[in-house]
Each structure stands twice: as C-alpha cells, then as structure tokens.
Design a protein around this motif. Structure first.
Motif, short mmCIF file in Angstrom:
data_model
loop_
_atom_site.label_atom_id
_atom_site.label_comp_id
_atom_site.label_asym_id
_atom_site.label_seq_id
_atom_site.Cartn_x
_atom_site.Cartn_y
_atom_site.Cartn_z
N GLU A 197 -5.35 -9.81 40.25
CA GLU A 197 -4.99 -8.39 40.26
C GLU A 197 -5.56 -7.68 41.49
O GLU A 197 -6.76 -7.81 41.78
N VAL A 198 -4.69 -6.98 42.20
CA VAL A 198 -5.16 -6.05 43.24
C VAL A 198 -4.60 -4.68 42.85
O VAL A 198 -3.41 -4.42 42.98
N ARG A 199 -5.47 -3.83 42.32
CA ARG A 199 -5.03 -2.51 41.85
C ARG A 199 -5.19 -1.52 42.99
O ARG A 199 -6.22 -1.50 43.66
N THR A 200 -4.14 -0.74 43.23
CA THR A 200 -4.26 0.27 44.29
C THR A 200 -4.47 1.64 43.65
O THR A 200 -3.87 1.97 42.62
N VAL A 201 -5.35 2.41 44.26
CA VAL A 201 -5.58 3.78 43.80
C VAL A 201 -5.52 4.73 45.00
O VAL A 201 -5.86 4.33 46.12
N GLY A 202 -5.06 5.91 44.77
CA GLY A 202 -4.96 6.92 45.82
C GLY A 202 -5.97 8.04 45.59
O GLY A 202 -6.72 8.03 44.61
N VAL A 203 -5.94 8.97 46.49
CA VAL A 203 -6.87 10.11 46.44
C VAL A 203 -6.75 10.86 45.12
O VAL A 203 -7.76 11.20 44.48
N ALA A 204 -5.52 11.06 44.68
CA ALA A 204 -5.31 11.83 43.45
C ALA A 204 -5.87 11.09 42.24
O ALA A 204 -6.50 11.69 41.36
N ASP A 205 -5.68 9.73 42.21
CA ASP A 205 -6.21 8.93 41.09
C ASP A 205 -7.72 9.07 40.99
O ASP A 205 -8.29 9.01 39.90
N LEU A 206 -8.35 9.22 42.14
CA LEU A 206 -9.81 9.26 42.15
C LEU A 206 -10.34 10.69 42.02
O LEU A 206 -11.55 10.91 41.95
N GLY A 207 -9.44 11.66 41.96
CA GLY A 207 -9.85 13.06 41.87
C GLY A 207 -10.65 13.49 43.10
O GLY A 207 -11.65 14.20 43.00
N LEU A 208 -10.20 13.03 44.25
CA LEU A 208 -10.98 13.20 45.48
C LEU A 208 -10.35 14.26 46.35
O LEU A 208 -9.14 14.35 46.46
N GLU A 209 -11.21 15.08 46.95
CA GLU A 209 -10.72 15.99 47.98
C GLU A 209 -11.16 15.43 49.32
O GLU A 209 -12.29 14.97 49.47
N VAL A 210 -10.25 15.41 50.27
CA VAL A 210 -10.59 14.84 51.57
C VAL A 210 -10.83 15.98 52.56
O VAL A 210 -9.88 16.67 52.95
N PRO A 211 -12.09 16.19 52.92
CA PRO A 211 -12.35 17.26 53.90
C PRO A 211 -11.92 16.81 55.29
O PRO A 211 -11.72 15.62 55.52
N ALA A 212 -11.79 17.77 56.19
CA ALA A 212 -11.52 17.40 57.58
C ALA A 212 -12.72 16.59 58.08
O ALA A 212 -13.84 16.82 57.63
N PRO A 213 -12.48 15.64 58.98
CA PRO A 213 -13.60 14.83 59.45
C PRO A 213 -14.70 15.71 60.03
O PRO A 213 -14.42 16.67 60.76
N ALA A 214 -15.95 15.40 59.66
CA ALA A 214 -17.08 16.16 60.19
C ALA A 214 -17.31 15.82 61.65
O ALA A 214 -17.96 16.55 62.38
N GLU A 215 -16.79 14.70 62.05
CA GLU A 215 -17.06 14.20 63.39
C GLU A 215 -15.77 13.57 63.92
O GLU A 215 -15.12 12.82 63.19
N THR A 216 -15.38 13.92 65.12
CA THR A 216 -14.23 13.24 65.72
C THR A 216 -14.63 12.75 67.10
O THR A 216 -15.53 13.32 67.74
N VAL A 217 -13.99 11.69 67.55
CA VAL A 217 -14.27 11.15 68.88
C VAL A 217 -13.36 11.87 69.86
O VAL A 217 -12.14 11.81 69.74
N GLU A 218 -13.98 12.60 70.80
CA GLU A 218 -13.20 13.42 71.72
C GLU A 218 -12.76 12.65 72.95
O GLU A 218 -11.74 12.94 73.55
N GLY A 219 -13.55 11.70 73.34
CA GLY A 219 -13.20 10.95 74.55
C GLY A 219 -13.92 9.62 74.58
O GLY A 219 -14.96 9.47 73.94
N VAL A 220 -13.34 8.67 75.26
CA VAL A 220 -13.95 7.35 75.36
C VAL A 220 -13.88 6.91 76.82
O VAL A 220 -12.84 7.03 77.46
N GLU A 221 -15.00 6.48 77.34
CA GLU A 221 -15.01 6.00 78.72
C GLU A 221 -15.63 4.62 78.75
O GLU A 221 -16.50 4.30 77.94
N ASP A 222 -15.21 3.82 79.70
CA ASP A 222 -15.82 2.51 79.88
C ASP A 222 -17.27 2.70 80.30
O ASP A 222 -17.59 3.65 81.02
N ALA A 223 -18.13 1.80 79.84
CA ALA A 223 -19.52 1.82 80.30
C ALA A 223 -19.52 1.54 81.80
O ALA A 223 -18.67 0.80 82.29
N PRO A 224 -20.44 2.17 82.55
CA PRO A 224 -20.47 1.89 83.99
C PRO A 224 -20.72 0.41 84.23
O PRO A 224 -21.52 -0.21 83.52
#
Lengths: 253, 377
Positions: A197-224
């Motif tokens: 059995e692989v049971r799938t559950v969604g946000v609503a099943d779990l009674g979960l509220e998903v806040p906006a991410p507290a942290e987002t990655v704004e930019g990525v650069e190669d290491a020098p």
C-alpha cells in the motif's frame, strides 16, 4: 513496535545537479531514493527484525516519488504514506517538517527514523524540526541504534568518538549515512513491493495550512574558481622560510 | 521490451552487490579460484534461484531474471565465477526442477538454491566431447543401486561440488536410449576428483577430472526414467547454450565499451585515436555485430521462456555470440595495442576467457551440424 522511516526522492547524485528558473532544485532528470534514507530504511528493518512490528515509510514529493518509495518497499518496508499536493511544491523546511509531522502523527509511531540530511537540499533541519513539531525527544548523528524495552539508545557521533544518548520512546532518531549498508533487494522483495500500500494524502487531508515560504533563494552564483597558488622556487636559501611564513599565515602550523 | 522495471531494479541490486563484494576480489580469485563462501552469499541474496519456484526457495521470476544475472556477471568481467554460477543455476539444477521427483528437489535443488551445495554436471569424457554419444561411463543396476564406473573431464565446479549430475550408460546395448542421468553426492564412496586442470582462461573457476570407481548411487537418485537420459541431456543443453549466449554478448558489450572509452581517451599523432577512421569504423563494426546477435538472443530467450523449443535459433545464438565475443575481444586488444596485451588491462583476460565460448557447451562445428540438421541438410 511501529517504526516510521522518512524517505525522499532526490536527483541522482551521480548526475550533474541543476536548478530550475525559480532557483529550486530541478527534479525532472534521473532520480533515486536518497542514499542516506536507504540507510534509514535499513536501520528500520533491522529494528523490526529484532523487535517485531512494522516499518511505515513517510515521504513528501510529487507523484513520481512513488518510484523511490517502491525501492524502499522492495527492501522490505511494509507500507507507505506519500504526502503530495501542488500546494507543497517548493516547500521550505518549516512547511516540509509540518507536513511530514501531520502524516507521521496520525500513525502514532514508537520510533521515527530520519537520515541526518538529504542529498539534495542538505539543510539537515528537517529531523530536528520534525521532532519539535511532533513533541518527541530527538537523538541526532546516530551511528548506532538500539532499542531496549521502551527506551531507545544511540551512539551519537562526535569528532572525537561518540556519546551514548538515551531517550524514552516515542522518539526521533536521525542516523548518519554510514550507519549501515542498505541491503540488496531480492527479486521476491521487488515483486512484493508492487502490491504494497502507498497511500497518498494532500494538504486538505492533513488539515494543513501552507504559509508562504519564510525563506526563498534569490540568486545563485558559482563559487569563485580557485586561484593559482604561489610557487616558491628552492634557491637553497630563503625557500623554507617563505613556505613556513605562508603556512603560518594560513594558520596551518 | 524484454525487461520490466522489476528486472531493471534487480539489475541495479546485482550490480551494486558485484561492485562491492565480487569485483574487488576478482584479480585475487584469478590466482586462487573463488571461495565457496561467495556462492553461499549469492544464495543468501536469492541470486541462485531467480527463476525457480518459491516453494523450493527460489524467487519465482521468469527467464529474463536469470538473463539479468548473467549479463551483470559479464558486465563486471566476472569470467570464471560467472561460468561457475551459470553451471550451477542454468545447467546442473534445471534438469532437477524439470525431471526430478519431489524428494529429489528437496534433497538436491533446495540446498543448491540456498548456496549450501554447489552443483556440477558431468557429461564430457576424455574420449567423448563433440561425439557425446561415445560416452563410456556405465551405470550397472544392482540391488536398489546403480554402480557407476568411468571418467569425466573438463567439469566446472567438479572439485568443489556438493553434488554432480552425471550422464552414464545404464544399458550399453541400447544406443541413445541407453543413457540415464544420476544425481551423485560428492561424498559418495568411489566419487574421486583425480585432478584439477590448468587452462587458458576462466582462471577463477575450477575445472576437474573426475573418476567414478564402483560408485554406488541409490536408484532413487536416478533423474527421470531409465533410458531417457539422452533426451533430458539434449533439453539441458538448450538452456546451457542460451544462457552462454546471453553472457557472451553482454561480455562483448562490456569489452566494446571499454575499448571505445580507451579510444576516446588515448591520444596519438595529436588526436584521440577514436577520431581515426580505421579505429572508428572498427568500433562501429564491433557494435553492429553485438547489436544484431543480441536481438536474436533476446528473441530466442522470450521464445524459450514461453515454453518453445527453438533448437535452430538457440544453436545460432550460441554460435554467433561465441564468434562475436572472440572477435570483439581480439579487436579490443588491437585498439589498445601493447596495453591490450598486458594483464593489467581487462581485455587481455576477456580475450582468454572468451575463447572457451567457441568450444564449451558444443563447439562452433557442432552448432553448425545442428543448424544444418534443422534444415534437413
């Protein structure tokens, strides 16, 4: 004993790692069961073999994560819960921990086993946050796990050796990647996994509220890229002093 | 088309197992032969019973699960160990499953699948190879037993087996109808290993000469009806040849890939040698021959798995795969030049190992005779 093992599908560590346009990890290439999680599954299975009970996998990811779950089921885990919901795409660690906690909480396990960190994000923050949300004692950096009655005991790896740490169950253990070699699945195990059995559950099943991410990655650069070092010619006189000075400046000696 | 994702998952587990527990020891085992404990390990992991029924400790898979094992052994350049495992799982044990009684399956098949007893099969004799019907080993019936007398040669696993499937004449006057098969435990008095033989390749396996000297085998250990041995043996040889073909083609593929990578990396006259037309075309020729024969091998495996008995195609697979394996190994040595001739590069061993394929399980010449017969020639 009911053991929950968290598992994650990650981009194949042997393939080049890429990011999507929004700086989240690209997951459309080759993917595998996180190698660290495979060690967690192995520990879960060994504890089950020693003490009886069941091993339940809990994962969060897209539908495609079923492939990784099935790999862990092939090893011998009993069943799985996949938390999947478009609202969880690009979730940060806080949301991830809360979503996993909601799914794990409804299983009421005696023990939760996590890898110390995932191979892709490598934040190492999900196991402690998960323990916090679930209100469980956490035993981290474990490279050995034992269960005696209602107590779990681990060797907590340190730079110099290990600490022996105990907690009453239910508890959460975060294991190191080297803790145990994951077993080879047998063909019977692989075939049996297809009917588990692989049971799938969604946000609503779990009674979960998903806040906006507290942290987002704004930019990525190669290491020098590494600069060329200084070449000290051995002129028979000052070469050694120069190298000693450089090493002292680098605080190596 | 032939492999499901379950096969591919199995393939990755076998590959990881070989990389961790076999490949690091292969060079040493070329000198010493492999330890019996590695066969036990194969058994623990279910790899000796991939296509055997679960009730005998097998994994319940189809023929292609056995093909996966054969291919992965070849890919890892397992050579002699691969042959030993194939003799065990695809030559000695299949007749027990097909022709054996329930008691025989419990006594011989179950421990073989577990890896507790290594299995061998003995047909060739000093004076009977391609002329198999010239076998002289006799089995004389006497009071609930058969008394075996005779010599067998080139027996893979012969020195280390727990039991050996032996072909003998139970009725010397009855021609092809006079042969029977016998399951002979290694500790049966009169079962002697007279010597192990040195050989060109496949050094990690042992090859024995056996002597049966008034060897008393219980009549219950006769496999199948008396006098049916030749027919049973012909059936066994089909499976033996087909799995040999699978291994040879996978081995050729591994050698081809090695030579191609070498040709891309090796700089001569200022450029990678793969950029020279003579090398490039040679590599393409290698790939083409492998691809064509592999297509025939897979199609034939599917027919065999479906219960057909395609003798012509199996013989074609065996003949062509052996030729391709030898040619590809030879081409690879030529591409690597002096390095190819050195033991520290894997193509040298591949060349020595592959040469057996044109002889073992029926020579090229015998394959052509069989194919000719299917055309009424």
């Amino acid at each position: 004993m009911k053991i929950v093992v968290t598992v994650k599908q990650v981009p194949d560590p042997n393939s080049p790692q890429r990011l999507d346009a929004d700086n989240t990890i690209a997951r459309d290439g080759d993917v595998v069961l996180d190698p660290g999680d495979a060690c967690g599954v192995e520990i879960g299975l060994r504890l089950k073999e020693a003490h009886g009970g069941e091993v339940v996998l809990v994962s969060m990811g897209p539908e495609r994560a079923r492939e990784a779950i099935r790999k862990a089921l092939s090893m011998g885990a009993d069943r799985a819960v996949l938390v999947t919901d478009p609202a969880l795409e690009g979730a940060d660690v806080n949301t991830t921990a809360r979503a996993l906690a909601a799914a794990i909480g409804s299983e009421s396990p005696d023990l939760v086993v996590c890898a110390t960190e995932s191979y892709d994000g490598s934040t190492g923050m999900v196991p402690p946050m998960l323990a916090e949300v679930l209100g469980l004692p956490q035993l981290t950096f474990a490279n050995h796990v034992e269960v005696n009655g209602s107590t779990v005991s681990v060797h907590r790896q340190t730079e110099d050796g290990y600490q022996v740490v105990e907690a009453p169950m239910p508890a959460l253990v975060a294991v190191t990647a080297g803790i145990a070699e994951p077993r080879y699945a047998s063909l019977r195990g692989i075939m049996a996994a297809r009917n588990k059995e692989v049971r799938t559950v969604g946000v609503a099943d779990l009674g979960l509220e998903v806040p906006a991410p507290a942290e987002t990655v704004e930019g990525v650069e190669d290491a020098p890229s590494r600069q060329q070092g200084e070449i000290v010619e051995d002129d028979g006189a000052s070469g050694v002093e120069r190298i000693m000075a450089l090493l002292q400046a680098a605080k190596v000696i | 088309m032939y492999f499901s994702d379950a096969h591919q998952e199995l393939r990755l587990h076998i590959r990881r197992f070989l990389e961790r527990e076999v490949v690091p020891h292969l060079e040493e085992w070329e000198q010493t032969t492999f330890p019996d404990s590695i066969i036990k390990r194969f058994g623990e992991l279910g790899f000796l019973g991939l296509r055997y029924p679960i009730e005998y400790g097998g994994q319940g898979g189809d023929y292609f699960s056995a093909v996966v094992l054969s291919e992965e052994m070849a890919r890892a350049h397992c050579g002699g160990l691969g042959m030993a495992v194939a003799v065990h799982t695809e030559m000695a044990t299949p007749p027990v499953l097909r022709f054996g009684t329930e008691e025989q399956k419990r006594r011989f098949l179950v421990p073989a699948i577990r890896g507790d007893e290594i299995a061998a099969i003995a047909m060739t004799e000093p004076d009977a190879g391609s002329d198999l019907a010239g076998m002289r080993t006799t089995a004389r019936r006497e009071a609930g037993h058969y008394i075996l007398n005779g010599r067998k040669i080139f027996i893979t696993n012969g020195a280390r087996c727990g039991w050996c499937l032996v072909v003998a004449r139970s009725d010397p006057a009855a021609g092809h109808q006079g042969f029977s098969l016998f399951l002979v435990p290694r500790d049966t008095p009169g079962f002697h290993v007279t010597r192990t033989l040195k050989k060109l390749g496949m050094h990690s396996s042992d090859t024995a000469e056996l002597l049966f000297e008034d060897c008393r085998v219980p009549a219950d250990f006769r496999l199948g009806p008396e006098g049916e041995g030749w027919k049973e043996l012909m059936w066994e040889l089909q499976g033996e040849r087909l799995i040999a073909a699978c291994g040879q083609i996978a081995g050729a593929q591994a050698v081809f890939e090695y030579a191609m990578q070498y040709a891309k990396d090796r700089i001569a006259f200022g450029q990678p040698i793969a950029s020279f037309q003579v090398i490039k075309h040679r590599l393409v020729d290698m790939a083409n021959r492998i691809a064509a024969v592999r297509a025939l091998v897979y199609e034939t495996c599917a027919r065999w798995d479906a219960g057909e008995y395609p003798v012509r195609e199996i013989s074609q697979c065996k003949l062509l795969s052996a030729q391709v394996a030898v040619e590809v190994a030879d081409d690879a040595i030529q591409i690597l030049g002096g390095h190819g001739y050195m033991s520290e590069f894997p193509v040298e061993r591949a060349w020595r190992d592959a040469r057996l394929a044109r002889i073992g399980a029926g020579t090229d010449e015998i394959m052509k005779e069989i194919i000719a017969k299917t055309y009424g020639l």
